[in-house]
Structure formats: C-alpha cells, structure tokens
Design an enzyme around this catalytic site. Sequence first.
Site, PDB file in Angstrom:
ATOM      1  N   HIS A 143       7.016  10.749   0.015  1.00 18.27           N
ATOM      2  CA  HIS A 143       7.822  11.965   0.146  1.00 18.27           C
ATOM      3  C   HIS A 143       9.100  11.827  -0.675  1.00 18.27           C
ATOM      4  O   HIS A 143       9.523  10.716  -0.990  1.00 18.27           O
ATOM      5  CB  HIS A 143       8.169  12.216   1.615  1.00 18.27           C
ATOM      6  CG  HIS A 143       6.973  12.527   2.450  1.00 18.27           C
ATOM      7  ND1 HIS A 143       6.209  11.541   3.036  1.00 18.27           N
ATOM      8  CD2 HIS A 143       6.389  13.708   2.769  1.00 18.27           C
ATOM      9  CE1 HIS A 143       5.199  12.111   3.686  1.00 18.27           C
ATOM     10  NE2 HIS A 143       5.286  13.416   3.542  1.00 18.27           N
TER      11      HIS A 143
ATOM     12  N   TYR B 177      12.888   9.168  -3.793  1.00 14.68           N
ATOM     13  CA  TYR B 177      11.430   9.182  -3.726  1.00 14.68           C
ATOM     14  C   TYR B 177      11.024   7.983  -2.885  1.00 14.68           C
ATOM     15  O   TYR B 177      11.170   6.840  -3.308  1.00 14.68           O
ATOM     16  CB  TYR B 177      10.819   9.094  -5.126  1.00 14.68           C
ATOM     17  CG  TYR B 177      10.922  10.383  -5.899  1.00 14.68           C
ATOM     18  CD1 TYR B 177       9.852  11.260  -5.941  1.00 14.68           C
ATOM     19  CD2 TYR B 177      12.090  10.725  -6.571  1.00 14.68           C
ATOM     20  CE1 TYR B 177       9.943  12.453  -6.644  1.00 14.68           C
ATOM     21  CE2 TYR B 177      12.188  11.913  -7.275  1.00 14.68           C
ATOM     22  CZ  TYR B 177      11.108  12.772  -7.304  1.00 14.68           C
ATOM     23  OH  TYR B 177      11.200  13.953  -8.001  1.00 14.68           O
ATOM     24  N   CYS B 178      10.570   8.244  -1.680  1.00 15.75           N
ATOM     25  CA  CYS B 178      10.176   7.222  -0.715  1.00 15.75           C
ATOM     26  C   CYS B 178       8.654   7.077  -0.826  1.00 15.75           C
ATOM     27  O   CYS B 178       7.906   7.942  -0.378  1.00 15.75           O
ATOM     28  CB  CYS B 178      10.613   7.683   0.672  1.00 15.75           C
ATOM     29  SG  CYS B 178      10.293   6.508   1.975  1.00 15.75           S
ATOM     30  N   ILE B 179       8.199   5.981  -1.441  1.00 16.24           N
ATOM     31  CA  ILE B 179       6.817   5.859  -1.882  1.00 16.24           C
ATOM     32  C   ILE B 179       6.126   4.680  -1.194  1.00 16.24           C
ATOM     33  O   ILE B 179       6.695   3.594  -1.085  1.00 16.24           O
ATOM     34  CB  ILE B 179       6.771   5.677  -3.415  1.00 16.24           C
ATOM     35  CG1 ILE B 179       7.545   6.796  -4.131  1.00 16.24           C
ATOM     36  CG2 ILE B 179       5.335   5.584  -3.914  1.00 16.24           C
ATOM     37  CD1 ILE B 179       7.007   8.196  -3.922  1.00 16.24           C
TER      38      ILE B 179
END
Length: 144
Positions: free
Chosen positions: A102, A116-118
Amino acid sequence: MKETKEELRQRIGEEAYQVTQNAATERAFTGKYDEFFEDGIYVDVVSGEPLFSSKDKYNSGCGWPAFTQPINNRMVTNHEDNSFGMHRVEVRSRQAQSHLGHVFNDGPQDRGGLRYCINSAALQFIPVAELDEKGYGEYKKLFD
C-alpha cells in the site's frame, strides 16, 4: 505458454504467491528486506519488472520495506482498497498486476511525502553488481 497458478506457486513459493496473487500481507518485521539496505533494485517476484530502487528506500519503522517512490510511476498502479474497514490505496505492479502493498501519505515530506509500504515477499532484490548480467543494466545509472 502462460504459467499455471500451480507452476507460479512452485516457482515463487507459498508466501510470495499468497501476497502477490491473493493480496495477503506478511507479518510486520518478518520480511527479508525490512532492514536490508544494500544498493540495487527491487523487481516484481512474479514478472521481474523493475519497481523500486534502494536509493528511495528508508527505515520507516513500520515493519515492511518502505520507499518514497517507484523507479518510474508507470511501473505501478494504484487501486482503492476498503478491506478490513480501512480506506487505503493498494499498489500493484503494472505488468503482472501483483499485489505489492500500500501507499500512504505519511512519508518523508522532503522526499515527496509518500510511503510505499511493500511486502518483502512480493520483491526480488538485484544488487548493483548483478544488474548487467540479470538484464537490468539500464538501471545502473541510478547508482552513479
């Protein structure tokens, strides 16, 4: 010939399959790239499409790899996600449509304000020294 779901699952592993194909989320602080800061690029574990650079990675403390931006905004697509009673923006790879994680607007303000949390499981890391041999030589300029 297109890879079957089972062939994909065998190739990338169960956790990566669940994350990329079923929008699962790996547990916080368990991913191999959370505290990993070598120079290189991160590609989609499914398709190999280039997504993020280590130059844009930072330690957000959230428990997942965090980036301020993709290598190129055209490499990812954003989608509304209202699951679990939350309003979030899901990030997918453009080509394979793999669920990556997200994007939030609480990133470093001096670097654009995005986080950007990946999921680590959605990524494969390509070190700078291997960019040419793995077919990503055009991205070496990011590290000059």
